[in-house]
Design an enzyme around this catalytic site. Structure first.
Site, PDB file in Angstrom:
ATOM      1  N   TYR A   1      44.374  38.614  50.578  1.00  7.19           N
ATOM      2  CA  TYR A   1      44.343  39.217  49.240  1.00  7.19           C
ATOM      3  C   TYR A   1      45.715  39.083  48.576  1.00  7.19           C
ATOM      4  CZ  TYR A   1      43.303  42.820  45.674  1.00  7.19           C
ATOM      5  OH  TYR A   1      43.102  43.511  44.507  1.00  7.19           O
TER       6      TYR A   1
ATOM      7  N   SER B 229      46.887  42.252  40.520  1.00  6.09           N
ATOM      8  CA  SER B 229      47.024  43.487  41.295  1.00  6.09           C
ATOM      9  C   SER B 229      48.508  43.775  41.456  1.00  6.09           C
ATOM     10  CB  SER B 229      46.402  43.299  42.680  1.00  6.09           C
ATOM     11  OG  SER B 229      46.795  44.356  43.545  1.00  6.09           O
TER      12      SER B 229
HETATM   13  C1  BGC Z   1      43.324  46.911  45.812  1.00  8.44           C
HETATM   14  C2  BGC Z   1      42.970  48.308  46.253  1.00  8.44           C
HETATM   15  C3  BGC Z   1      44.229  49.115  46.544  1.00  8.44           C
HETATM   16  C4  BGC Z   1      45.167  49.055  45.370  1.00  8.44           C
HETATM   17  C5  BGC Z   1      46.472  49.789  45.602  1.00  8.44           C
HETATM   18  C6  BGC Z   1      44.289  46.983  44.673  1.00  8.44           C
HETATM   19  O1  BGC Z   1      44.659  45.690  44.294  1.00  8.44           O
HETATM   20  O2  BGC Z   1      42.157  46.230  45.415  1.00  8.44           O
HETATM   21  O3  BGC Z   1      42.160  48.238  47.407  1.00  8.44           O
HETATM   22  O4  BGC Z   1      43.895  50.469  46.796  1.00  8.44           O
HETATM   23  O5  BGC Z   1      45.439  47.701  45.047  1.00  8.44           O
HETATM   24  O6  BGC Z   1      47.059  49.442  46.811  1.00  8.44           O
END
Ligand code: BGC
Length: 255
Positions: free
Chosen positions: A156, A143
């Site tokens: 996360y 991410s």
């Molecule tokens: C998350 C999303 C978020 C995006 C941008 C992703 O890794 O799962 O929930 O909107 O990042 O911030």
């Protein structure tokens, strides 16, 4: 076709980015070992689409956070698809809570699925490839939050930051076996993980305003990059993160 005579194990492939990856790899010629939590109608619909593309596809239900289950899954997928050489660690979850409120259960869930899962899948998969004497490709779906703080999503961020260093370490340790390891870091993509956001017009507008390309991403935007990294064309790329975010990560503007 870039991926002819290969097979790929894709985790969390029943929906969202994982589903798009499974379909894209199949369109490029790979047979698909489709990991899902439950072998349900949705999973079977994805399998049918892959079979309609002329590929073989088997569903492997397994919770990626359970080490014994993922070890058995890799063994079985390797027996069913002897040309298995691609692993895509896609399965992921997030939980919204301020740092001061995060529960132990939510912490464990997020870290177990997003970090422990890929860790042991990489281990099982690399052992399997080494025993088979074959090179391979590992792509982790990370991410932008492997770099960027995401207030109210601390576990996360911790999991994705961990996945970044796991990828770098694995790239170095597995290079002697001809195994490349890379991360793909999506930004805001239209998938079920963002259901709450997508239903909130004001929040969606504010987020879109922060994306230089002016829209959220789609699962195929991510899947095409994964197919490249999984292919022979990416043979000299390892230990890297590729960002797919419409410019979100490094955007900064002053009014
Ligand atoms: C998350 C999303 C978020 C995006 C941008 C992703 O890794 O799962 O929930 O909107 O990042 O911030």
């Amino acid at each position: 076709m870039k991926l002819a005579n290969t097979a790929a194990l894709v985790t969390g492939a029943g929906q969202g980015i994982g589903q798009a990856i499974a379909l894209q790899l199949a369109a490029e010629g790979a047979d698909i070992a489709l990991n899902v939590r439950a072998d349900d109608e949705r999973a079977r619909a994805v399998r049918d689409e892959i079979v309609a593309l002329g590929r073989r596809c088997t569903i492997y239900p397994a919770d990626v956070s359970r080490v014994a289950g993922t070890r058995a899954m890799v063994q079985q997928a390797g027996a069913d698809f002897p040309q298995l050489c691609i692993l895509v660690n896609n399965a992921g979850v997030e939980r919204h809570a301020p740092l001061l409120e995060v529960s132990e259960d939510d912490y464990d869930l997020v870290l177990d699925v997003n970090l422990k899962g890929p860790f042991f899948l990489i281990q099982h998969f690399a052992r399997w490839l080494r025993a088979a004497g074959r090179p391979g490709r590992i792509v982790n779906i990370s991410s932008v939050h492997e770099e960027l703080p995401f207030p109210n999503f601390a576990p996360y961020c911790a999991s994705k930051g961990g996945l970044k260093m796991l990828m770098r370490d694995a790239a170095v340790e597995l290079a002697p076996f001809g195994i490349t390891v890379n991360n793909v870091a999506p930004g805001a993509i239209r998938t079920p993980i963002n259901d709450a956001l997508l239903a909130n017009e004001a929040q969606l507008k504010a987020l879109t305003a922060q994306i230089p390309l002016g829209r959220l991403g789609t699962p195929p935007d991510v899947a095409k990059l994964v197919a490249f990294l999984a292919s022979e064309d990416a043979r000299y790329i390892t230990g890297t993160t590729s960002v797919v975010d419409g410019g979100l990560l490094w955007n900064y503007t002053e009014q």
